[in-house]
Enzyme design. Structure first.
Site, PDB file in Angstrom:
ATOM      1  N   ASP A   1      -1.470 -15.629   2.393  1.00  0.00           N
ATOM      2  CA  ASP A   1      -1.437 -15.511   0.932  1.00  0.00           C
ATOM      3  C   ASP A   1      -2.870 -15.777   0.457  1.00  0.00           C
ATOM      4  O   ASP A   1      -3.674 -16.384   1.173  1.00  0.00           O
ATOM      5  CB  ASP A   1      -0.458 -16.556   0.373  1.00  0.00           C
TER       6      ASP A   1
ATOM      7  N   ASP B   1      -4.169 -16.319  -3.509  1.00  0.00           N
ATOM      8  CA  ASP B   1      -4.312 -17.325  -4.587  1.00  0.00           C
ATOM      9  C   ASP B   1      -3.648 -18.638  -4.177  1.00  0.00           C
ATOM     10  O   ASP B   1      -2.479 -18.649  -3.819  1.00  0.00           O
ATOM     11  CB  ASP B   1      -3.653 -16.822  -5.879  1.00  0.00           C
TER      12      ASP B   1
ATOM     13  N   LYS C   1       6.041 -10.442  -2.528  1.00  0.00           N
ATOM     14  CA  LYS C   1       6.793 -11.508  -1.821  1.00  0.00           C
ATOM     15  C   LYS C   1       7.753 -12.158  -2.804  1.00  0.00           C
ATOM     16  O   LYS C   1       7.397 -12.354  -3.968  1.00  0.00           O
ATOM     17  CB  LYS C   1       5.784 -12.555  -1.304  1.00  0.00           C
TER      18      LYS C   1
ATOM     19  N   ASP D   1       1.187 -20.921  -0.366  1.00  0.00           N
ATOM     20  CA  ASP D   1       1.211 -22.130  -1.221  1.00  0.00           C
ATOM     21  C   ASP D   1       2.448 -22.198  -2.100  1.00  0.00           C
ATOM     22  O   ASP D   1       2.656 -23.203  -2.788  1.00  0.00           O
ATOM     23  CB  ASP D   1      -0.045 -22.172  -2.107  1.00  0.00           C
TER      24      ASP D   1
HETATM   25  O1  LIG Z   1      -0.755 -13.379  -8.410  1.00  0.00           O
HETATM   26  C1  LIG Z   1      -0.079 -14.411  -8.187  1.00  0.00           C
HETATM   27  O2  LIG Z   1       0.647 -14.959  -9.031  1.00  0.00           O
HETATM   28  C2  LIG Z   1      -0.140 -15.074  -6.843  1.00  0.00           C
HETATM   29  O3  LIG Z   1      -0.912 -14.355  -5.961  1.00  0.00           O
HETATM   30  P1  LIG Z   1      -0.837 -14.783  -4.411  1.00  0.00           P
HETATM   31  O4  LIG Z   1       0.379 -14.101  -3.840  1.00  0.00           O
HETATM   32  O5  LIG Z   1      -2.147 -14.323  -3.815  1.00  0.00           O
HETATM   33  O6  LIG Z   1      -0.707 -16.308  -4.390  1.00  0.00           O
HETATM   34 MG   LIG Z   2      -0.480 -18.091  -3.646  1.00  0.00          MG
END
Ligand SMILES: O=C(O)COP(=O)(O)O
Ligand SMILES: [Mg+2]
EC number: 3.1.3.41
Length: 306
Positions: free
Chosen positions: A27, A29, A227, A252
Site C-alpha cells: 500500500d 499512503d 482494495k 496501514d
Molecule cells: O487514497 C486513499 O485513501 C488511500 O490510498 P492507499 O491505498 O495508498 O493507502
Molecule cells: Mg494506506
C-alpha cells in the site's frame, strides 16, 4: 481471536518473515509516505527486499494519480520503480469498465467524480467521460442548472456510468449531476471507499466520504474497484502470475489493505502503524481484520540486515 505477531526488533523473526514470500504488495499512503513526506528508511527497505530477489508491487486506493503520474511521484521521492509495478484504483477501475463492464453505446460514457488520475486511465482505455477536472463543474450551482438538470436538458444522454473517487473539488453541482445519472439507471462505481485519507500525518475526507452523499440519496452502494475488492486482486494475480501463498500484503488500513490480503487468501499480511490503524484497532473486539504480522514502521524490516 487471531493473534498478530509483532516483528519490530526481532531480526531472526524478520528474516523468517521475509523468507516466507516472493512478492510484497505495498500500500502507499500511510505505508511509504504521508502526502509527499516519505517515511524514514522506505527506500532502503525496498532495496533490501529487491536485493533478496523479492518482487515489489505498489497497490494504492488513491485514484488521484494514474500509474504514470505515480511513477513521477516515486521518482521525485527517490523511490525506484516502473509503471508495470504500480497498480492504482484508477487503473483498476478503467480496466473494469473497459474489459468487464463493457458499456455499450449509446450509454457508454462515464460521469467522473474525481481527479486527473481517473481521467488519464480512462483515456488510456479509450473510455469516454465527462466531469472530473472539467472547470465548468467547479462552480456554484445556478437557477439555470437547477432547471436544466431537473428537465434533463443539461444532462448527457450518453452517460451510462458514474465513477466516484477522491475529488478535491467535490460540490453541490457535481453531486446533482451524478445523482440524476444514477436516477436514470447509470451503473454506480467507486475507485475506492476509504472513509478518510491520510495526509501530512493527519486525516482528511477519503473517496468514500466523497461518494457517500450519493449512497445516502440513492440507498445504493457503489461497486468499489479498489482494495478490498477481489476484482483488483484477481487483476493483479493475472497480470503478475502471483503465487498467492508466497505473496504478502503490507498496509496501514484494516478495512482495505489487511482485508484485501486475507480475503485474497495471501500467504500473509503485515500491518504498519504509520497510517490509519494501530495495534489497539486490531486487538479491539470485533476488529474488521487482524494482520498476521505487524511492525511499528516499514523500515523496522531493515533489522533483517543486522
Ligand atoms: O487514497 C486513499 O485513501 C488511500 O490510498 P492507499 O491505498 O495508498 O493507502
Ligand atoms: Mg494506506
Amino acid at each position: 481471536m487471531a493473534q498478530s505477531k509483532y516483528l519490530t526488533g526481532d531480526s531472526q523473526a524478520i528474516n523468517e518473515f521475509i523468507d516466507r514470500f516472493d512478492v510484497f504488495l505495498f500500500d502507499c499512503d500511510g505505508v511509504l509516505w504521508s502526502g509527499d513526506h516519505v517515511f524514514e528508511g522506505v527506500v532502503e527497505t525496498l532495496e533490501l527486499l529487491r536485493a533478496r530477489g523479492k518482487k515489489t508491487i505498489f497497490v494504492t486506493n488513491n485514484s488521484t494519480k494514474s500509474r504514470s503520474q505515480y511513477l513521477e511521484k516515486f521518482a521525485a521521492l527517490g523511490i525506484p520503480s516502473v509503471t508495470e509495478e504500480i497498480f492504482g484504483s484508477a487503473y483498476s477501475s478503467a480496466i473494469y469498465i473497459s474489459k468487464i463492464l463493457k458499456l455499450s453505446p449509446p450509454k457508454n460514457k462515464v460521469f467522473v467524480l474525481g481527479e486527473a488520475g481517473i481521467e488519464n486511465e480512462l483515456r488510456t482505455e479509450n473510455v469516454s467521460f465527462i466531469g472530473g477536472t472539467d472547470p465548468n463543474f467547479r462552480r456554484d450551482i445556478t437557477p439555470e442548472d437547477f432547471k436544466g438538470i431537473a428537465d434533463g436538458s443539461l444532462l448527457d444522454p450518453e452517460v451510462g456510468c458514474v465513477l466516484a473517487g477522491l475529488d478535491f473539488h467535490v460540490n453541490y453541482l457535481k453531486l446533482s449531476h451524478a445523482y440524476q445519472y444514477l436516477r436514470r439507471g447509470a451503473v454506480f462505481l467507486a475507485t475506492n471507499t476509504d472513509s478518510t485519507f491520510p495526509m501530512n500525518h493527519n486525516f482528511f475526507p477519503g473517496a468514500g466520504s466523497v461518494s457517500f452523499p450519493l449512497v445516502n440519496m440513492t440507498g445504493e452502494k457503489p461497486v468499489a474497484l479498489g482494495k478490498p475488492s477481489q476484482a483488483m486482486m484477481d487483476a493483479i494475480e493475472g497480470k503478475f502470475q502471483l503465487d498467492r501463498g508466497r505473496t504478502c500484503m503490507v498496509g496501514d488500513r484494516l478495512d482495505t489493505d489487511i482485508r484485501f490480503g486475507i480475503e485474497g487468501r495471501l500467504g500473509g499480511t503485515l500491518a504498519v502503524q504509520t497510517g490509519v490503524n494501530k495495534k489497539a484497532d486490531w486487538e479491539a473486539e470485533g476488529a474488521v481484520a487482524v494482520p498476521a504480522f505487524y511492525v511499528d514502521k516499514l523500515n523496522d524490516l531493515l533489522a533483517a540486515a543486522q
